[in-house]
Scaffold this motif. Structure first.
Motif, mmCIF file in Angstrom:
data_model
loop_
_atom_site.group_PDB
_atom_site.id
_atom_site.type_symbol
_atom_site.label_atom_id
_atom_site.label_comp_id
_atom_site.label_asym_id
_atom_site.label_seq_id
_atom_site.Cartn_x
_atom_site.Cartn_y
_atom_site.Cartn_z
ATOM 1 N N ASP A 172 -25.107 2.989 37.052
ATOM 2 C CA ASP A 172 -24.684 4.273 37.622
ATOM 3 C C ASP A 172 -23.390 4.758 36.980
ATOM 4 O OD1 ASP A 172 -26.879 4.191 39.253
ATOM 5 O OD2 ASP A 172 -25.803 3.449 41.016
ATOM 6 N N ASP A 173 -22.457 3.831 36.775
ATOM 7 C CA ASP A 173 -21.190 4.207 36.140
ATOM 8 C C ASP A 173 -21.402 4.629 34.691
ATOM 9 O OD1 ASP A 173 -19.954 3.433 38.544
ATOM 10 O OD2 ASP A 173 -19.825 1.356 37.854
ATOM 11 N N LEU A 174 -22.299 3.917 34.004
ATOM 12 C CA LEU A 174 -22.569 4.240 32.600
ATOM 13 C C LEU A 174 -23.186 5.623 32.468
ATOM 14 C CD1 LEU A 174 -22.725 3.408 29.625
ATOM 15 C CD2 LEU A 174 -24.903 2.275 30.135
ATOM 16 N N LEU A 175 -24.162 5.928 33.331
ATOM 17 C CA LEU A 175 -24.817 7.231 33.258
ATOM 18 C C LEU A 175 -23.876 8.347 33.705
ATOM 19 C CD1 LEU A 175 -28.371 6.339 34.629
ATOM 20 C CD2 LEU A 175 -27.652 6.577 32.254
ATOM 21 N N ALA A 176 -23.052 8.061 34.696
ATOM 22 C CA ALA A 176 -22.112 9.089 35.150
ATOM 23 C C ALA A 176 -21.089 9.429 34.073
ATOM 24 C CB ALA A 176 -21.403 8.610 36.420
ATOM 25 N N SER A 177 -20.684 8.430 33.287
ATOM 26 C CA SER A 177 -19.680 8.679 32.250
ATOM 27 C C SER A 177 -20.195 9.605 31.152
ATOM 28 C CB SER A 177 -19.225 7.351 31.629
ATOM 29 O OG SER A 177 -20.291 6.737 30.906
ATOM 30 N N THR A 178 -21.509 9.628 30.954
ATOM 31 C CA THR A 178 -22.081 10.480 29.911
ATOM 32 C C THR A 178 -22.709 11.753 30.477
ATOM 33 O OG1 THR A 178 -23.495 10.453 27.935
ATOM 34 C CG2 THR A 178 -24.367 9.431 29.914
ATOM 35 N N GLY A 179 -22.543 11.984 31.804
ATOM 36 C CA GLY A 179 -23.071 13.201 32.414
ATOM 37 C C GLY A 179 -24.578 13.262 32.399
ATOM 38 N N PHE A 180 -25.226 12.113 32.675
ATOM 39 C CA PHE A 180 -26.675 12.056 32.519
ATOM 40 C C PHE A 180 -27.394 12.922 33.548
ATOM 41 C CE2 PHE A 180 -30.846 10.131 33.315
ATOM 42 C CZ PHE A 180 -31.375 10.147 32.036
ATOM 43 N N GLU A 181 -26.879 13.021 34.749
ATOM 44 C CA GLU A 181 -27.565 13.803 35.791
ATOM 45 C C GLU A 181 -27.717 15.258 35.369
ATOM 46 O OE1 GLU A 181 -27.372 14.565 40.630
ATOM 47 O OE2 GLU A 181 -25.753 13.490 39.610
ATOM 48 N N LEU A 182 -26.674 15.841 34.800
ATOM 49 C CA LEU A 182 -26.759 17.210 34.305
ATOM 50 C C LEU A 182 -27.640 17.294 33.071
ATOM 51 C CD1 LEU A 182 -25.851 20.165 34.409
ATOM 52 C CD2 LEU A 182 -23.820 19.509 33.103
ATOM 53 N N GLU A 183 -27.593 16.272 32.214
ATOM 54 C CA GLU A 183 -28.379 16.288 30.975
ATOM 55 C C GLU A 183 -29.869 16.246 31.271
ATOM 56 O OE1 GLU A 183 -27.823 16.637 26.768
ATOM 57 O OE2 GLU A 183 -26.439 16.702 28.476
ATOM 58 N N ILE A 184 -30.283 15.386 32.196
ATOM 59 C CA ILE A 184 -31.713 15.277 32.505
ATOM 60 C C ILE A 184 -32.196 16.514 33.244
ATOM 61 C CG2 ILE A 184 -31.401 14.076 34.710
ATOM 62 C CD1 ILE A 184 -34.159 13.433 32.089
ATOM 63 N N ALA A 185 -31.311 17.151 34.016
ATOM 64 C CA ALA A 185 -31.690 18.381 34.709
ATOM 65 C C ALA A 185 -31.968 19.517 33.738
ATOM 66 C CB ALA A 185 -30.587 18.792 35.692
ATOM 67 N N GLN A 186 -31.391 19.473 32.533
ATOM 68 C CA GLN A 186 -31.662 20.482 31.515
ATOM 69 C C GLN A 186 -32.804 20.065 30.595
ATOM 70 O OE1 GLN A 186 -27.884 22.116 29.669
ATOM 71 N NE2 GLN A 186 -26.974 20.493 30.904
ATOM 72 N N THR A 187 -33.000 18.772 30.436
ATOM 73 C CA THR A 187 -34.039 18.283 29.522
ATOM 74 C C THR A 187 -35.433 18.478 30.100
ATOM 75 O OG1 THR A 187 -32.477 16.626 28.701
ATOM 76 C CG2 THR A 187 -34.787 16.298 28.173
#
Length: 479
Positions: free
Chosen positions: A106-121
């Motif tokens: 969770d910390d790793l994905l949060a550091s790279t902004g994955f939640e926003l990235e997957i929402a656009q992908t």
């Protein structure tokens, strides 16, 4: 620009350059990837134009300047894409190990902004049939996270599919272009390395960064929508029938606008009027309350005035309703979401039945995306921790999705209570909280509060036990 111009747009004039340092196999793969990107780009741009609402109607005998002035826009393709992507809600990562934050993912994905990235992908995948996620090591000294995960649309990326291994064998992303649309910087993804290639001022291509990861697979994952054996990289939600219906709807809207401007006011037919009066009639000031007169004219009984009824817009409304119903059948969207209002309000059961097919599509898309996302999680941990081999614990990382059906809290709670009465141990599982619609962050807070309450209760029980022991009468031995 019209749809025809988008469709007939020629691919950009660019061929794969010879890059010193690439092996013959990598150079051959680069040539295939560049050609694939070139040939697919016009069609991808067309679909993007439909999504953005900048396509003009074809086969309409109306001057272009009039079409531009009326500016008819149909947002149905956008509804087709986002009506489904809004049901694909990424809600974190789970693991069969039972840990709340396995491998600190969770910390790793949060550091790279994955939640926003997957929402656009995900919307990009539904638009172009496929989208891509890439991974690379971050430069932590420059303030970057340990691993950078980026999404790429098919308009600026391409991949070669390995049918045996069921994954990409090579991948390409276009990172920068010149004014003519030709790439000036791109990244090539292979099974063992990632190469960043750039052209210099002398028009010479060179590798400016090489990352040897040794994962045995390209650090690029495809997220296809509705893949099949003959089309492993999926199909677009903006299909040919969706584009055809959108074209017909735009033509209907334009015809209705023209009819409104020209034919909705009642017409007047005059007969027996002197030709000398024509200019006077045209110069009348048609204002409310103005008194108008006509001379006797050529007819013995004077001129005849016939009022022609105005044209009704009902046929256009009915045609739009029919087109919306047709699009609903093609896209699985409820017809009410396309602006068609039903005469009678629907019941809760009818509303759920209307979107059931769309919910099924969302769940199928989740299963397809799971395979690629599981690889992304595992590779991100391996890249951060320097792990060379994927372990069973890493393979157990999975996506937690929001429920696309969005059932009511009352009905969902009733179903959960009935299941727990049959299987009491379910009450201790966080899966129950997921089924009740709580997000990952909410579940973490609830479990933290639960542990805090249990610890507080344990301390109170221990304190009470000590107090009881102190107040107990002395035993015979103590006396």
């Amino acid at each position: 620009m019209s749809a025809k111009k988008f469709m007939l747009a020629t691919p950009v004039a660019f061929s794969a350059p010879a890059v010193p340092g690439l092996t013959p196999a990598e150079q051959a793969a680069l040539a295939q990837l560049v050609e694939l990107w070139r040939t697919k780009q016009p069609r991808n741009r067309l679909r993007q134009a439909y999504l953005d609402g900048v396509v003009r109607p074809d086969n309409l005998n109306i001057p272009d300047d009039m079409v531009d002035q009326l500016g008819a826009v149909i947002g149905w393709p956008r509804k087709v894409v986002f009506g489904l992507s809004d049901l694909l809600i990424w809600d974190g990562v789970t693991s069969s190990t039972g840990s709340d934050n396995p491998f600190e993912i969770d910390d790793l994905l949060a550091s790279t902004g994955f939640e926003l990235e997957i929402a656009q992908t995900i919307p990009s995948s539904l638009t172009h049939s496929v989208a891509f996620l890439t991974l690379r090591k971050g430069v932590e000294a420059a303030g970057e996270p340990p691993v950078i995960i980026q999404g790429h649309s098919a308009d600026w990326a391409a991949g070669l599919w390995d049918r045996v291994r069921r994954r990409l064998s090579y991948g390409l992303t276009i990172d920068d272009i010149d004014d003519a649309g030709r790439p000036t910087r791109f990244t090539l993804y292979t099974a063992d390395s990632t190469y960043v290639v750039e052209v210099n001022t002398a028009s010479a291509w060179r590798i400016i960064h090489a990352e040897l990861h040794g994962m045995g697979a390209p650090m690029m994952e495809a997220l296809p929508f509705e893949p099949s054996l003959d089309r492993p990289l999926g199909r677009s939600r903006i299909s040919r029938d969706v584009m055809s219906i959108t074209q017909r709807a735009m033509r209907t809207v334009l015809r209705e606008e023209l009819a409104t401007e020209l034919f909705t006011a009642p017409g007047i037919l005059l007969s027996g009027v002197d030709s000398d009066l024509i200019d006077d009639l045209r110069s009348w000031d048609w204002k409310l309350g103005t008194i108008k007169t006509i001379s006797s004219g050529e007819e013995p009984d004077g001129p005849k005035v016939t009022v022609l009824p105005q044209q009704s817009s009902q046929p256009f409304t009915e045609q739009m309703r029919a087109l919306a119903t047709e699009l609903s059948g093609v896209s699985s969207l409820p017809v009410s979401s396309l602006g068609v209002i039903q005469d009678n309000p629907s019941s809760a059961e009818a509303l759920y039945a209307a979107k059931e097919e769309l919910v099924i599509k969302a769940k199928n898309a989740q299963r397809v995306f799971d395979a690629a996302l599981n690889h992304v999680y595992a590779h991100a941990v391996m890249m951060r921790d320097g792990i060379d081999e994927m372990t069973p614990e890493l393979r157990s990382l999975a996506t937690r999705w929001g429920d696309p059906a969005h059932p009511s809290i009352v009905s969902q709670s009733d179903a959960i209570v009935k299941q727990i009465s049959a299987l009491p141990w379910l009450a201790e599982s966080t899966v129950v909280l997921e089924e009740l619609g709580y997000s990952g962050s909410q579940i973490a807070r609830l479990m933290s509060d639960k542990r805090r309450a249990e610890a507080s209760g344990l301390l109170e029980r221990l304190s009470a036990a000590d107090a009881d022991a102190a107040d107990a009468p002395a035993t015979t031995e103590e006396k």
